[in-house]
Write an enzyme that holds these catalytic residues in place. Structure first.
Site, PDB file in Angstrom:
ATOM      1  N   ARG A 137      30.997  20.440  87.009  1.00 55.68           N
ATOM      2  CA  ARG A 137      29.608  20.854  86.787  1.00 55.68           C
ATOM      3  C   ARG A 137      28.612  19.871  87.409  1.00 55.68           C
ATOM      4  NH1 ARG A 137      29.344  21.443  81.092  1.00 55.68           N
ATOM      5  NH2 ARG A 137      28.096  19.557  80.988  1.00 55.68           N
TER       6      ARG A 137
ATOM      7  N   TYR B 220       5.452  33.869  93.312  1.00 54.63           N
ATOM      8  CA  TYR B 220       6.572  34.799  93.197  1.00 54.63           C
ATOM      9  C   TYR B 220       6.579  35.322  91.755  1.00 54.63           C
ATOM     10  CZ  TYR B 220      11.580  36.087  93.447  1.00 54.63           C
ATOM     11  OH  TYR B 220      12.780  36.739  93.432  1.00 54.63           O
TER      12      TYR B 220
ATOM     13  N   ASP C 159       6.813  25.910  95.612  1.00 54.37           N
ATOM     14  CA  ASP C 159       7.822  26.819  96.151  1.00 54.37           C
ATOM     15  C   ASP C 159       7.625  26.819  97.664  1.00 54.37           C
ATOM     16  OD1 ASP C 159       9.269  29.039  97.089  1.00 54.37           O
ATOM     17  OD2 ASP C 159       9.115  30.048  95.141  1.00 54.37           O
TER      18      ASP C 159
ATOM     19  N   LYS D 125      17.298  32.631 101.003  1.00 55.35           N
ATOM     20  CA  LYS D 125      16.547  33.169 102.134  1.00 55.35           C
ATOM     21  C   LYS D 125      17.041  32.522 103.445  1.00 55.35           C
ATOM     22  CE  LYS D 125      14.646  35.434  98.857  1.00 55.35           C
ATOM     23  NZ  LYS D 125      13.515  35.036  98.042  1.00 55.35           N
TER      24      LYS D 125
END
Ligand SMILES: *Cc1c(COP(=O)(O)O)cnc(C)c1O
Length: 398
Positions: free
Chosen positions: A58, A111, A183, A208
């Protein structure tokens, strides 16, 4: 070193992996140690925050650490952390920096799932959100309260494309002890260097352009030295991690980002310029076009443009708009962007906007210009406009 060279060299350590050019996909949960001494040493190195000193899957494998190293270098930050999606990256960055009773300023162009997370989730935990006009610039100072901890920016907005004056907003934030979270997905690590403009935490929806082929979901947060400990702690407290196969795809995407993005940029401007001269189009919203209200800021702060922009059609019937979209052969109908393929999707910001009124009445469409030849994309759109005009006879007059 030039950026193009960095994209090739960053995060690669062939000497550790039998000379293989690429860091392999390491899958694993348990990490074994040869002795108690090695275990104690690893725990110490992990406590000292040595990058790559992982005691458990993790906390990352060499595959995770290679991508984090690459993105931290490209964004120009101190350290990066991967997440299973871009939204998980946004949510964790905000959760790391905000507590009950804190106030956050959120750009109206954000967003919308990020807005949803802040208002629906952090709102329940006593975080107060004020939405501000993305073009406010230095005027943001009037919105800052004594308990404002974060100013969230997204420039340009990924639907409405306002460019924000990030240095002015960062200067105001820092005067009042607030952090700027950005962002930076549109700018990508290549075309906007967040830490040179005062940003404290930068987010990439790596889904993206970093992945770049529409085949994996991933997010990355990059921090300054000051913000890193909080982000890292909260990430581990929330159990956030990401799958090594997806990370491998992102690492592969990094190597070709410069050539891909330069093509998206060039083709995007070519198609946007053509659209701007079409009689069916009310407005094209592309920061690299001189007609864009944020063009001067884009020129000042950005090093390029990706393939994502919007246009607003002259008023036409919903059926005609539908016929236009349906007639397109090379533009897929779907969300997300940053892959090699072109996309189109209608959107309607007027319902959500509270601080910056959306001035247009015609149908807004977001376009992603992929890696097809722009001449073919233009021919496809031209055919689409013929369909539009025939479906709405009033438009035949324009
Ligand atoms: C897509 C996107 C996100 C979220 O990324 P996912 O990987 O889809 O969760 C965040 N911000 C922007 C600007 C985006 O376009």
């Amino acid at each position: 070193m030039k950026e193009q060279t960095k994209l090739v060299t960053t995060g690669r350590h062939p000497e550790r992996y039998s000379g293989l050019v690429n860091t392999p996909v390491f899958r694993g949960s348990t990490i074994l140690h040869q002795s108690m001494a090695e275990w104690e040493d690893k725990k110490k190195r992990r406590a000292a925050d040595e990058h790559g000193a992982s005691t458990y899957g993790r906390f990352g494998t060499p595959t995770h650490h290679a991508l984090e190293e690459a993105v931290a270098e490209l964004e120009g930050g101190f350290r990066s952390q991967v997440y299973p999606s871009g939204l998980a990256a946004c949510a964790t960055a905000l959760t790391s920096l905000l507590s009950a009773g804190d106030h956050v300023l959120l750009t109206d162009s954000a967003y919308s799932p990020t807005r949803g997370f802040l208002t629906r989730v952090l709102g329940r935990f006593g975080v107060e959100v004020t939405i501000y006009d993305p073009t406010v610039g230095a005027g943001i100072e009037a919105n800052i309260r004594p308990n404002t901890r974060v100013i969230y920016v997204e420039s340009p907005g990924s639907e409405t494309f306002e460019i924000q004056d990030i240095p002015a907003i960062a200067a105001a934030a820092h005067r009042h002890g607030a952090k700027v979270v950005m962002d930076n997905t549109w700018g990508t690590p290549l075309f906007f260097k967040p830490f040179q403009h005062g940003v404290d935490v930068s987010i990439q929806a790596a889904t993206k352009y970093i992945v770049g082929h529409s085949d994996a979901m991933l997010g990355i947060v990059t921090c300054t030295e000051e913000t890193w400990p909080l982000i890292k702690r909260t990430t581990q407290d929330l159990g956030q991690t990401a799958g090594p196969d997806d990370i491998y795809l992102a690492l592969r995407g990094v190597r070709t980002m410069n050539v891909r993005l330069r093509q998206h940029w060039k083709a995007g401007v070519e198609v946007a310029t053509w659209l701007e001269n079409r009689p069916e189009v009310e407005k094209v919203l592309h920061p690299a076009l001189p007609s864009h209200p944020g063009h001067e800021l884009w020129k000042r702060d950005f090093l390029g443009a990706c393939g994502l922009f919007a246009m607003v059609l002259k008023p036409a019937s919903p059926a005609a708009v539908e016929a236009f979209i349906d007639s397109l052969q090379l533009f897929g109908i779907g969300v997300s962007w940053g892959g090699y393929e072109s996309l189109i999707i209608p959107f309607n910001p007027s319902g959500d906007r509270v601080a910056a009124k959306w001035p247009y009445t015609g149908q807004a469409l977001r376009l992603h210009i992929g890696l097809e030849d722009p001449a073919d994309l233009i021919a496809d759109l031209e055919h689409g406009f013929e369909t539009l005009k025939h479906a709405d006879p009033q438009l035949l007059a324009v």
